[in-house]
Write a protein that holds these residues in place. Structure first.
Motif, mmCIF file in Angstrom:
data_model
loop_
_atom_site.group_PDB
_atom_site.id
_atom_site.type_symbol
_atom_site.label_atom_id
_atom_site.label_comp_id
_atom_site.label_asym_id
_atom_site.label_seq_id
_atom_site.Cartn_x
_atom_site.Cartn_y
_atom_site.Cartn_z
ATOM 1 N N THR A 178 -32.293 76.337 -25.070
ATOM 2 C CA THR A 178 -33.044 77.481 -24.556
ATOM 3 C C THR A 178 -32.512 78.791 -25.142
ATOM 4 N N ARG A 179 -31.213 78.907 -25.246
ATOM 5 C CA ARG A 179 -30.590 80.140 -25.753
ATOM 6 C C ARG A 179 -30.987 80.402 -27.202
ATOM 7 N N GLN A 180 -30.823 79.401 -28.047
ATOM 8 C CA GLN A 180 -31.107 79.612 -29.464
ATOM 9 C C GLN A 180 -32.603 79.659 -29.756
ATOM 10 N N SER A 181 -33.411 78.981 -28.951
ATOM 11 C CA SER A 181 -34.864 79.085 -29.120
ATOM 12 C C SER A 181 -35.326 80.516 -28.921
ATOM 13 N N GLY A 182 -34.725 81.197 -27.948
ATOM 14 C CA GLY A 182 -35.074 82.590 -27.716
ATOM 15 C C GLY A 182 -34.794 83.461 -28.920
ATOM 16 N N HIS A 183 -33.660 83.230 -29.569
ATOM 17 C CA HIS A 183 -33.308 84.014 -30.752
ATOM 18 C C HIS A 183 -34.204 83.672 -31.938
ATOM 19 N N ILE A 184 -34.439 82.391 -32.145
ATOM 20 C CA ILE A 184 -35.162 81.945 -33.335
ATOM 21 C C ILE A 184 -36.647 82.271 -33.268
ATOM 22 N N PHE A 185 -37.265 82.044 -32.125
ATOM 23 C CA PHE A 185 -38.722 82.133 -32.040
ATOM 24 C C PHE A 185 -39.266 83.434 -31.452
ATOM 25 N N PHE A 186 -38.473 84.139 -30.671
ATOM 26 C CA PHE A 186 -39.040 85.269 -29.937
ATOM 27 C C PHE A 186 -38.407 86.623 -30.225
ATOM 28 N N ASN B 163 -36.857 86.078 -24.543
ATOM 29 C CA ASN B 163 -35.500 85.687 -24.905
ATOM 30 C C ASN B 163 -34.543 85.898 -23.732
ATOM 31 N N GLN B 164 -34.673 87.015 -23.041
ATOM 32 C CA GLN B 164 -33.824 87.285 -21.882
ATOM 33 C C GLN B 164 -34.039 86.237 -20.791
ATOM 34 N N THR B 165 -35.297 85.860 -20.563
ATOM 35 C CA THR B 165 -35.602 84.846 -19.543
ATOM 36 C C THR B 165 -35.019 83.490 -19.939
ATOM 37 N N LEU B 166 -35.129 83.149 -21.213
ATOM 38 C CA LEU B 166 -34.532 81.900 -21.689
ATOM 39 C C LEU B 166 -33.007 81.949 -21.567
ATOM 40 N N HIS B 167 -32.434 83.122 -21.771
ATOM 41 C CA HIS B 167 -30.982 83.267 -21.591
ATOM 42 C C HIS B 167 -30.593 83.110 -20.122
ATOM 43 N N LEU B 168 -31.452 83.543 -19.231
ATOM 44 C CA LEU B 168 -31.188 83.343 -17.805
ATOM 45 C C LEU B 168 -31.167 81.851 -17.476
ATOM 46 N N ILE B 169 -32.154 81.106 -17.973
ATOM 47 C CA ILE B 169 -32.177 79.649 -17.780
ATOM 48 C C ILE B 169 -30.937 79.018 -18.400
ATOM 49 N N SER B 170 -30.616 79.460 -19.601
ATOM 50 C CA SER B 170 -29.433 78.951 -20.293
ATOM 51 C C SER B 170 -28.161 79.227 -19.496
#
Length: 201
Positions: A61-69, A25-32
């Motif tokens: 990317t941001r919400q995928s991190g929250h929803i899936f991981f 999730n943190q990595t996806l937030h970095l991309i986001s």
């Protein structure tokens, strides 16, 4: 000013420790965050394209991190249930996010059905024109979502808390780069969850 910045810091710390424990999730937030910084720059050149980047890359990317991981069970790090965290969430909790995402997904369909949006806009011609109009609608949705929740917090808490939350949201891309730039490396080393042993950011 010091009190305002303390409120922002409190919101950031609670958001990090409650909702950003997973390194994926943190990595996806970095991309986001990087995509949102690009979108901010695009705002001065092409607002519709900025909204496309913000929603299709940044928000997905941001919400995928929250929803899936992100863990959704009992939070042993903070000794808190998911229901408790959702109840005290200052910004958009999962229920509010679901509504926002539903509106986001519905807008292109409504625009395809009524290209003039019931007489509210003068639609651009062709597929490129449709994409441009969708981008502008998504930009309006983002601004509206920010303003409505800020005003809601004015009533629920205070104007100071509402403004602190709005400032946090607008500056989240910069802050996320600052605190999550090491997350991909930690993930590659096999660290799935942040130990949360670092001092407050």
């Amino acid at each position: 000013m010091r009190d305002f910045l303390q409120k922002v810091d409190t919101l950031r710390w609670d958001d990090h420790r409650y909702y950003h424990q997973c390194r994926i999730n943190q990595t996806l937030h970095l991309i986001s965050a990087i995509s949102f910084l690009c979108a901010y720059a695009l705002l001065f050149v092409d607002p519709a394209a900025a909204a496309m980047v913000g929603w299709l890359v940044g928000m997905v990317t941001r919400q995928s991190g929250h929803i899936f991981f992100e863990p959704r069970g009992y939070d042993s790090v903070n000794q808190a249930t998911d229901a408790h965290k959702e109840a005290i969430k200052v910004g958009y909790n999962m229920r509010r996010k679901a509504i926002l995402i539903g509106v986001w997904l519905a807008l292109p369909a409504v625009l395809a059905w009524r290209r003039d949006l019931f007489g509210l806009i003068h639609p651009d011609a062709g597929l490129a024109g449709y994409a441009h109009d969708v981008g502008l609608l998504w930009l309006a949705l983002g601004v509206t979502g920010l303003l409505l929740r800020t005003l809601h917090l004015f009533v629920l808490r205070s104007p100071a808390w509402g403004l602190a939350w709005a400032f946090k949201i607008i500056t989240d891309p910069i802050h996320n780069v600052q605190i999550y730039w090491r997350s991909p490396v930690a993930l590659l080393r096999g660290e799935r969850l942040d130990p949360m042993q670092a001092p407050r950011h």
